[in-house]
Scaffold this active site. Sequence first.
Site, PDB file in Angstrom:
ATOM      1  N   ASP A 121       5.422   4.799   3.751  1.00 40.40           N
ATOM      2  CA  ASP A 121       5.650   3.478   3.152  1.00 40.40           C
ATOM      3  C   ASP A 121       5.481   2.344   4.168  1.00 40.40           C
ATOM      4  O   ASP A 121       6.169   1.329   4.106  1.00 40.40           O
ATOM      5  CB  ASP A 121       7.046   3.419   2.522  1.00 40.40           C
ATOM      6  N   ASP A 146      -0.176   2.927   4.763  1.00 33.54           N
ATOM      7  CA  ASP A 146      -0.116   2.682   3.323  1.00 33.54           C
ATOM      8  C   ASP A 146      -0.991   1.483   2.990  1.00 33.54           C
ATOM      9  O   ASP A 146      -2.204   1.547   3.103  1.00 33.54           O
ATOM     10  CB  ASP A 146       1.338   2.487   2.891  1.00 33.54           C
ATOM     11  N   ASP A 150       0.969  -5.590   0.410  1.00 30.56           N
ATOM     12  CA  ASP A 150       1.493  -5.177  -0.892  1.00 30.56           C
ATOM     13  C   ASP A 150       2.470  -6.231  -1.388  1.00 30.56           C
ATOM     14  O   ASP A 150       3.384  -6.643  -0.652  1.00 30.56           O
ATOM     15  CB  ASP A 150       2.193  -3.826  -0.806  1.00 30.56           C
ATOM     16  N   ARG A 201      -8.735  -1.377  -3.918  1.00 34.48           N
ATOM     17  CA  ARG A 201      -7.641  -2.355  -4.050  1.00 34.48           C
ATOM     18  C   ARG A 201      -7.976  -3.677  -3.369  1.00 34.48           C
ATOM     19  O   ARG A 201      -7.339  -4.060  -2.390  1.00 34.48           O
ATOM     20  CB  ARG A 201      -6.315  -1.788  -3.529  1.00 34.48           C
TER      21      ARG A 201
END
Length: 329
Positions: A121, A146, A150, A201
């Site tokens: 994470d 990761d 985010d 992404r």
Amino acid sequence: MAAISLPYSHVDCNLRALAGQAEGFGRFAIGGLHGALYHVTTLSDDGPGSLRAGCRKKEPLWIVFELSGSIELSSHLSVSSYKTIDGRGQRVKLTGKGLRLKECEHVIICNLEFEGGRGHDVDAIQIKPNSKHVWIDRCSLKDYADGLIDITRESTDITISRCHFSNHDKTMLIGGDASNCGDRCMCVTIHHCFFDGTRQRHPRVRFAKVHLYNNYTSNWGIYAVCASVESQIYSQCNIYEAGHKKVAFKYLTEKAADQEDASTGCIISEDDLFIDGTQSGLSKPTASSNMFHPSQYYQTWTVIRATNELKHILQHCTGWQDVPRPPGP
């Protein structure tokens, strides 16, 4: 449409001119405008004069660096409200772990490098939960365990500009899970960024409203942009240049926790440039009448036609920049 140039060059005229000069949803971010100047004088992870010590202070601060080099973070570095982390004038790289913006507001992060974050994470910049008025500008981000950036858990009013993303898989996630229905409030602007061969992404979006403009996304591994449950993505004057994978836009169907039926998101493409055999992958939105337009939220933004000249500029003028620290207290 404006002439070819990168936006808001005037922000470097004096130190605190950066505050409140973001475009888009993060335009109100003032960072540590009304705080004292804090000088980072050590590359140590913690202790007097460290970046971590400045970021944990509760009062507004404008944080500058007196030395260049790498800061090896042993744990996530939490950033409190009303902070500007201003890397202009030095070359500072954060590695090991990343920044965490948790329940904070008015944060500006400018002209830093992020590379080599490891562990479960571990994101370069993690914005969650309930954070708002955030501006990330001129940062270079690569090779984290990761995500690179985010944005989840009802964090909103965020702008990401002039950043360079490279050597990475899951680049940017907006909306972490279909069960987080509160993420319908999220609004993010991404502009003048270079997604340089990153796999996917750019971003992937759930629920949020996202305005993409004048970005260059090249040689992705799976897709460029992904719309999932109830997301609204307005893609304007971006450049999409495919490598092996030709389809730029992807749709994923998920069920919001408070809905009976699964749904996907909407992507509107306005004057985007698709080159080197790129296929948009656009499908006709089923709820286009509900699609947002950026002008409903802000009246001006610096957008120009998507051209090869813009591509060249974004290849060379994104990410960390060798610029002096502007004068000012």
